[in-house]
Design a protein around this motif. Structure first.
Motif, PDB file in Angstrom:
ATOM      1  N   LEU A   1       0.830  -1.196   0.000  1.00  0.00           N
ATOM      2  CA  LEU A   1       0.000   0.000   0.000  1.00  0.00           C
ATOM      3  C   LEU A   1       0.869   1.252   0.000  1.00  0.00           C
ATOM      4  N   LEU A   2       0.714   2.041  -1.054  1.00  0.00           N
ATOM      5  CA  LEU A   2       1.423   3.305  -1.190  1.00  0.00           C
ATOM      6  C   LEU A   2       0.485   4.416  -0.723  1.00  0.00           C
ATOM      7  N   TYR A   3       0.959   5.225   0.223  1.00  0.00           N
ATOM      8  CA  TYR A   3       0.197   6.350   0.743  1.00  0.00           C
ATOM      9  C   TYR A   3       0.707   7.637   0.104  1.00  0.00           C
ATOM     10  N   MET A   4      -0.221   8.435  -0.417  1.00  0.00           N
ATOM     11  CA  MET A   4       0.124   9.735  -0.983  1.00  0.00           C
ATOM     12  C   MET A   4      -0.709  10.785  -0.266  1.00  0.00           C
ATOM     13  N   THR A   5      -0.048  11.788   0.297  1.00  0.00           N
ATOM     14  CA  THR A   5      -0.751  12.890   0.944  1.00  0.00           C
ATOM     15  C   THR A   5      -0.456  14.156   0.154  1.00  0.00           C
ATOM     16  N   ILE A   6      -1.500  14.741  -0.392  1.00  0.00           N
ATOM     17  CA  ILE A   6      -1.336  15.978  -1.149  1.00  0.00           C
ATOM     18  C   ILE A   6      -1.218  17.128  -0.154  1.00  0.00           C
ATOM     19  N   LEU A   7      -0.213  17.971  -0.349  1.00  0.00           N
ATOM     20  CA  LEU A   7       0.050  19.079   0.574  1.00  0.00           C
ATOM     21  C   LEU A   7      -0.992  20.187   0.428  1.00  0.00           C
ATOM     22  N   GLU A   8      -1.255  20.867   1.524  1.00  0.00           N
ATOM     23  CA  GLU A   8      -2.221  21.967   1.543  1.00  0.00           C
ATOM     24  C   GLU A   8      -1.819  23.048   0.538  1.00  0.00           C
ATOM     25  N   GLY A   9      -2.789  23.470  -0.269  1.00  0.00           N
ATOM     26  CA  GLY A   9      -2.551  24.534  -1.239  1.00  0.00           C
ATOM     27  C   GLY A   9      -1.756  24.106  -2.459  1.00  0.00           C
ATOM     28  N   ALA A  10      -1.598  22.805  -2.658  1.00  0.00           N
ATOM     29  CA  ALA A  10      -0.806  22.318  -3.795  1.00  0.00           C
ATOM     30  C   ALA A  10      -1.431  22.755  -5.121  1.00  0.00           C
TER      31      ALA A  10
END
Length: 142
Positions: free
Chosen positions: A19-28
């Motif tokens: 399982l690959l976790y991706m968190t998009i940064l705020e304001g990206a």
């Protein structure tokens, strides 16, 4: 668990769960070059291993038409399935637009919680075990 940061997201990979976790940064603001950088970061973590992708898209984000198109393409080492977790109506609209307009080449679904997303992804876990599909049926000699 190893983590990689790009300009617009962070990635970590749980090898035992594939399982690959991706968190998009705020304001990206995700442009094509960011989407390419994200793909390369993911590939460096997973290697040739078939995997599942959980995207935390709870932040305010902009993604360009070109980045959406690139992300929807099937590439070497694309995930088997992708679950996207969103909490705001705006991000749900963006996610639905991506799924319905860009038509990702892997099963993709929106969720309101990580738990529901992971439960759905686990339904695809068996596919991460398959390295290839046999082209012929085995010979059954009795």
């Amino acid at each position: 668990m190893k983590t990689i940061h790009t300009k617009v997201a962070s990635f970590s990979y749980n090898q035992s769960e594939r399982l690959l976790y991706m968190t998009i940064l705020e304001g990206a603001e995700i442009e094509l070059e960011n989407a390419i950088e994200n793909y390369e970061a993911a590939q460096s973590l997973t290697g040739p291993t078939k995997h599942l992708l959980l995207v935390d898209a709870n932040s305010n984000v902009y993604i360009s038409k070109e980045a959406r198109a690139y992300s929807a393409e099937l590439k070497a080492n694309s995930p088997i399935a992708m679950a996207v977790v969103v909490s705001s109506t705006a991000n749900r609209l963006i996610g639905n637009f991506y799924i319905n307009f860009n038509k990702p080449k892997v099963p993709t679904k929106l969720f309101s919680s990580d738990e529901k997303a992971i439960e759905w992804l686990k339904g695809f876990l068996y596919l991460t075990e398959l390295d290839h599909v046999p082209s012929k049926k085995p010979n059954n000699k009795n």
